[in-house]
Design a protein around this motif. Structure first.
Motif, short mmCIF file in Angstrom:
data_model
loop_
_atom_site.label_atom_id
_atom_site.label_comp_id
_atom_site.label_asym_id
_atom_site.label_seq_id
_atom_site.Cartn_x
_atom_site.Cartn_y
_atom_site.Cartn_z
N ALA A 217 1.24 -1.21 0.37
CA ALA A 217 0.19 0.01 -0.45
C ALA A 217 0.99 1.08 -0.09
O ALA A 217 0.94 2.23 -0.61
CB ALA A 217 -0.58 -0.43 0.95
N ASP A 218 1.64 1.11 0.94
CA ASP A 218 2.80 2.34 0.54
C ASP A 218 3.65 2.33 -0.23
O ASP A 218 3.87 4.13 -0.83
CB ASP A 218 3.73 1.65 1.81
N PHE A 219 4.39 1.66 -0.78
CA PHE A 219 4.89 1.68 -2.20
C PHE A 219 3.96 2.32 -2.94
O PHE A 219 4.31 3.67 -4.30
CB PHE A 219 4.93 0.25 -2.84
N LEU A 220 2.43 2.01 -3.32
CA LEU A 220 1.04 2.22 -4.44
C LEU A 220 0.70 3.78 -4.44
O LEU A 220 1.57 4.31 -5.10
CB LEU A 220 0.05 1.41 -4.83
N ALA A 221 0.72 3.81 -3.05
CA ALA A 221 0.73 5.60 -2.40
C ALA A 221 1.93 6.35 -2.96
O ALA A 221 1.61 8.06 -3.60
CB ALA A 221 0.90 5.58 -1.37
N GLY A 222 2.97 6.01 -2.79
CA GLY A 222 4.27 6.84 -3.72
C GLY A 222 4.52 6.88 -5.11
O GLY A 222 5.62 7.53 -5.61
#
Length: 148
Positions: free
Chosen positions: A40-45
């Motif tokens: 989730a953090d990767f895709l948010a960035g």
């Protein structure tokens, strides 16, 4: 239960190359939630080369796939596992390595069966699926479309 990422890299991008990030986990049960959060953090960035963020449904699908793959690694492979996420064009490529060399097999549909539907779910959500034996364990690579 204890679990932590042993190592985390990313996201990284070099000129003309795809965006990627990776993490290694200790194989404990908490690795599953850590891998979902990492995804989730990767895709948010990242935006996948688009002006708009990656749609929430794509993030949820990616987390589901990561959860299924890391769950299997934690349940059936002794020791650590590794997760790599990479944006390649309009796809998210998810790669999970674990120490078990057994190849996953999709089972025939059985509506009454409880559990063991992970590979069915992955095949339904993903655009591509590849599994290869490694000198130690196996590497599963799947593609999830980032959407229009």
């Amino acid at each position: 239960m204890r679990s932590s990422a042993v190592a985390v890299n990313g996201p990284h991008q070099q000129a003309g190359q795809d965006i990627w990030a990776g993490a290694a986990y200790d194989g404990e049960t908490g690795s599953i939630a850590a891998a979902r959060a990492f995804t989730a953090d990767f895709l948010a960035g990242v935006t996948g080369g688009r002006a708009q963020p990656i749609p929430a449904v794509v993030v949820a699908d990616a987390q589901l796939v990561v959860s299924e793959l890391v769950t299997n690694a934690c349940k059936f492979a002794p020791g650590p596992c590794a997760l790599n996420l990479e944006i390649q064009g309009t796809d998210l490529v998810i790669t999970v390595w674990d120490t078990d060399s057994s190849m996953p097999l999709a089972r025939a549909a059985e509506p009454g069966r409880i559990g063991q539907h992970g590979l069915e779910i992955i095949l339904a959500v993903c655009e591509g699926f590849d599994v290869r034996r490694e000198p130690v364990g196996k590497r599963i690579k799947v593609r999830v479309a980032l959407g229009a």
